[in-house]
Design a protein around this motif. Sequence first.
Motif, PDB file in Angstrom:
ATOM      1  N   VAL A 191       4.219  -4.138  -0.303  1.00 56.34           N
ATOM      2  CA  VAL A 191       5.109  -4.015   0.856  1.00 56.34           C
ATOM      3  C   VAL A 191       6.310  -4.951   0.708  1.00 56.34           C
ATOM      4  O   VAL A 191       7.442  -4.574   1.024  1.00 56.34           O
ATOM      5  N   LEU A 192       6.091  -6.154   0.215  1.00 59.66           N
ATOM      6  CA  LEU A 192       7.207  -7.076  -0.042  1.00 59.66           C
ATOM      7  C   LEU A 192       8.192  -6.457  -1.037  1.00 59.66           C
ATOM      8  O   LEU A 192       9.408  -6.471  -0.819  1.00 59.66           O
ATOM      9  N   ILE A 193       7.662  -5.920  -2.131  1.00 59.05           N
ATOM     10  CA  ILE A 193       8.508  -5.297  -3.153  1.00 59.05           C
ATOM     11  C   ILE A 193       9.263  -4.109  -2.567  1.00 59.05           C
ATOM     12  O   ILE A 193      10.473  -3.956  -2.783  1.00 59.05           O
ATOM     13  N   ALA A 194       8.569  -3.262  -1.815  1.00 63.40           N
ATOM     14  CA  ALA A 194       9.206  -2.077  -1.218  1.00 63.40           C
ATOM     15  C   ALA A 194      10.300  -2.480  -0.226  1.00 63.40           C
ATOM     16  O   ALA A 194      11.362  -1.854  -0.186  1.00 63.40           O
ATOM     17  N   ALA A 195      10.057  -3.529   0.553  1.00 59.03           N
ATOM     18  CA  ALA A 195      11.078  -4.005   1.496  1.00 59.03           C
ATOM     19  C   ALA A 195      12.276  -4.574   0.739  1.00 59.03           C
ATOM     20  O   ALA A 195      13.434  -4.302   1.092  1.00 59.03           O
ATOM     21  N   ASP A 196      12.021  -5.345  -0.305  1.00 62.37           N
ATOM     22  CA  ASP A 196      13.118  -5.919  -1.092  1.00 62.37           C
ATOM     23  C   ASP A 196      13.961  -4.849  -1.768  1.00 62.37           C
ATOM     24  O   ASP A 196      15.157  -5.045  -1.990  1.00 62.37           O
ATOM     25  N   GLN A 197      13.354  -3.712  -2.095  1.00 64.36           N
ATOM     26  CA  GLN A 197      14.076  -2.611  -2.742  1.00 64.36           C
ATOM     27  C   GLN A 197      14.682  -1.635  -1.721  1.00 64.36           C
ATOM     28  O   GLN A 197      15.280  -0.637  -2.101  1.00 64.36           O
ATOM     29  N   GLY A 198      14.472  -1.879  -0.428  1.00 67.80           N
ATOM     30  CA  GLY A 198      15.034  -1.019   0.602  1.00 67.80           C
ATOM     31  C   GLY A 198      14.257   0.261   0.851  1.00 67.80           C
ATOM     32  O   GLY A 198      14.731   1.149   1.555  1.00 67.80           O
ATOM     33  N   ALA A 199      13.052   0.377   0.304  1.00 68.87           N
ATOM     34  CA  ALA A 199      12.251   1.590   0.492  1.00 68.87           C
ATOM     35  C   ALA A 199      11.555   1.621   1.848  1.00 68.87           C
ATOM     36  O   ALA A 199      11.184   2.689   2.325  1.00 68.87           O
ATOM     37  N   VAL A 200      11.336   0.460   2.452  1.00 70.92           N
ATOM     38  CA  VAL A 200      10.803   0.372   3.811  1.00 70.92           C
ATOM     39  C   VAL A 200      11.639  -0.637   4.584  1.00 70.92           C
ATOM     40  O   VAL A 200      12.159  -1.593   4.014  1.00 70.92           O
ATOM     41  N   GLY A 201      11.738  -0.416   5.882  1.00 71.79           N
ATOM     42  CA  GLY A 201      12.456  -1.350   6.727  1.00 71.79           C
ATOM     43  C   GLY A 201      11.526  -2.438   7.235  1.00 71.79           C
ATOM     44  O   GLY A 201      10.301  -2.261   7.260  1.00 71.79           O
ATOM     45  N   VAL A 202      12.106  -3.533   7.653  1.00 77.53           N
ATOM     46  CA  VAL A 202      11.291  -4.634   8.172  1.00 77.53           C
ATOM     47  C   VAL A 202      10.985  -4.466   9.653  1.00 77.53           C
ATOM     48  O   VAL A 202      10.264  -5.267  10.230  1.00 77.53           O
ATOM     49  N   ASP A 203      11.490  -3.396  10.236  1.00 74.84           N
ATOM     50  CA  ASP A 203      11.284  -3.149  11.663  1.00 74.84           C
ATOM     51  C   ASP A 203      10.348  -1.972  11.912  1.00 74.84           C
ATOM     52  O   ASP A 203      10.258  -1.471  13.023  1.00 74.84           O
ATOM     53  N   GLU A 204       9.640  -1.513  10.868  1.00 76.90           N
ATOM     54  CA  GLU A 204       8.738  -0.366  11.002  1.00 76.90           C
ATOM     55  C   GLU A 204       7.387  -0.718  10.394  1.00 76.90           C
ATOM     56  O   GLU A 204       7.325  -1.345   9.348  1.00 76.90           O
ATOM     57  N   GLU A 205       6.323  -0.320  11.059  1.00 77.68           N
ATOM     58  CA  GLU A 205       5.006  -0.505  10.462  1.00 77.68           C
ATOM     59  C   GLU A 205       4.810   0.518   9.356  1.00 77.68           C
ATOM     60  O   GLU A 205       5.337   1.629   9.424  1.00 77.68           O
ATOM     61  N   VAL A 206       4.040   0.133   8.331  1.00 77.14           N
ATOM     62  CA  VAL A 206       3.660   1.047   7.266  1.00 77.14           C
ATOM     63  C   VAL A 206       2.156   0.926   7.057  1.00 77.14           C
ATOM     64  O   VAL A 206       1.541  -0.085   7.399  1.00 77.14           O
ATOM     65  N   VAL A 207       1.573   1.970   6.508  1.00 76.60           N
ATOM     66  CA  VAL A 207       0.199   1.890   6.026  1.00 76.60           C
ATOM     67  C   VAL A 207       0.321   1.489   4.564  1.00 76.60           C
ATOM     68  O   VAL A 207       1.076   2.117   3.808  1.00 76.60           O
ATOM     69  N   ALA A 208      -0.373   0.431   4.163  1.00 75.52           N
ATOM     70  CA  ALA A 208      -0.271  -0.090   2.800  1.00 75.52           C
ATOM     71  C   ALA A 208      -1.636  -0.058   2.137  1.00 75.52           C
ATOM     72  O   ALA A 208      -2.652  -0.319   2.780  1.00 75.52           O
ATOM     73  N   VAL A 209      -1.624   0.264   0.839  1.00 79.78           N
ATOM     74  CA  VAL A 209      -2.868   0.478   0.116  1.00 79.78           C
ATOM     75  C   VAL A 209      -2.841  -0.277  -1.211  1.00 79.78           C
ATOM     76  O   VAL A 209      -1.864  -0.216  -1.948  1.00 79.78           O
ATOM     77  N   GLY A 210      -3.947  -0.974  -1.497  1.00 80.40           N
ATOM     78  CA  GLY A 210      -4.098  -1.657  -2.775  1.00 80.40           C
ATOM     79  C   GLY A 210      -5.508  -1.454  -3.297  1.00 80.40           C
ATOM     80  O   GLY A 210      -6.351  -0.859  -2.630  1.00 80.40           O
ATOM     81  N   GLY A 211      -5.748  -1.979  -4.479  1.00 80.10           N
ATOM     82  CA  GLY A 211      -7.067  -1.852  -5.081  1.00 80.10           C
ATOM     83  C   GLY A 211      -7.459  -3.101  -5.824  1.00 80.10           C
ATOM     84  O   GLY A 211      -6.669  -4.028  -5.971  1.00 80.10           O
ATOM     85  N   THR A 212      -8.693  -3.103  -6.304  1.00 87.79           N
ATOM     86  CA  THR A 212      -9.221  -4.286  -6.967  1.00 87.79           C
ATOM     87  C   THR A 212      -8.883  -4.329  -8.448  1.00 87.79           C
ATOM     88  O   THR A 212      -8.527  -5.359  -8.966  1.00 87.79           O
ATOM     89  N   ALA A 213      -8.994  -3.266  -9.150  1.00 86.73           N
ATOM     90  CA  ALA A 213      -8.619  -3.225 -10.565  1.00 86.73           C
ATOM     91  C   ALA A 213      -7.937  -1.898 -10.847  1.00 86.73           C
ATOM     92  O   ALA A 213      -6.809  -1.855 -11.317  1.00 86.73           O
ATOM     93  N   THR A 214      -8.617  -0.811 -10.520  1.00 82.86           N
ATOM     94  CA  THR A 214      -8.025   0.520 -10.612  1.00 82.86           C
ATOM     95  C   THR A 214      -8.352   1.255  -9.325  1.00 82.86           C
ATOM     96  O   THR A 214      -9.293   0.909  -8.622  1.00 82.86           O
ATOM     97  N   GLY A 215      -7.545   2.245  -9.018  1.00 87.24           N
ATOM     98  CA  GLY A 215      -7.789   3.009  -7.804  1.00 87.24           C
ATOM     99  C   GLY A 215      -7.433   2.227  -6.556  1.00 87.24           C
ATOM    100  O   GLY A 215      -6.769   1.197  -6.608  1.00 87.24           O
TER     101      GLY A 215
END
Length: 196
Positions: free
Chosen positions: A142-166
């Motif tokens: 989310v930090l990277i996406a905000a820094d690149q302008g792909a998401v705004g800082v005034d909108e909630e997003v659903v964010a997804v990560g994983g432990t190694a793969t998936g």
Amino acid sequence: MGFVTRNTYYFDAPGAQNTPDAARFAVERARELGVRKIVVASTSGRTALAFRDAMLGADLELIVVTHVVGFSRPGEWEFAEEAAETLRTEGAKIVTGTHALSGLERAISRSPKLGGSSRTEAIAEALRRTVAVGLKVAVECVLIAADQGAVGVDEEVVAVGGTATGADTVCVIRPAHTASFFDLQVREIVAMPRNR
């Protein structure tokens, strides 16, 4: 005082086997909250394609955050070009940026001349160890996406990560730029591994 009740899902173990359920839970929560964007970490493109499949017909925007070129091997981007082409054709945004919670700091901590951990890496490790590796990944994406302008800082997003793969961790985040890290808010944990 008001409150809301929402489902939270706990996977028995971390890992790629949770990706289909994580995708389903992410779409479910985005619809429930009226959130328009799902930010997904994907190294090779497989996880991104799984989320694309889960999002078909959902009228949601997929933002895929990849490793930087040279993350594993100098000059190499690990993301499959075929997957990137498919995703872009279907309207997904692919964001590739320096890891916000390591980047230059890792060069210092790995240096035999300097050594030691940095404050940034301490934040990353705290997220990994106290909650879940996937939470650290989701926050960083989310930090990277905000820094690149792909998401705004005034909108909630659903964010997804994983432990190694998936994917095995799904959360709702109010983004911030890396330079304003402490303005970022993890507002909901939707799913995560219970044991890690």
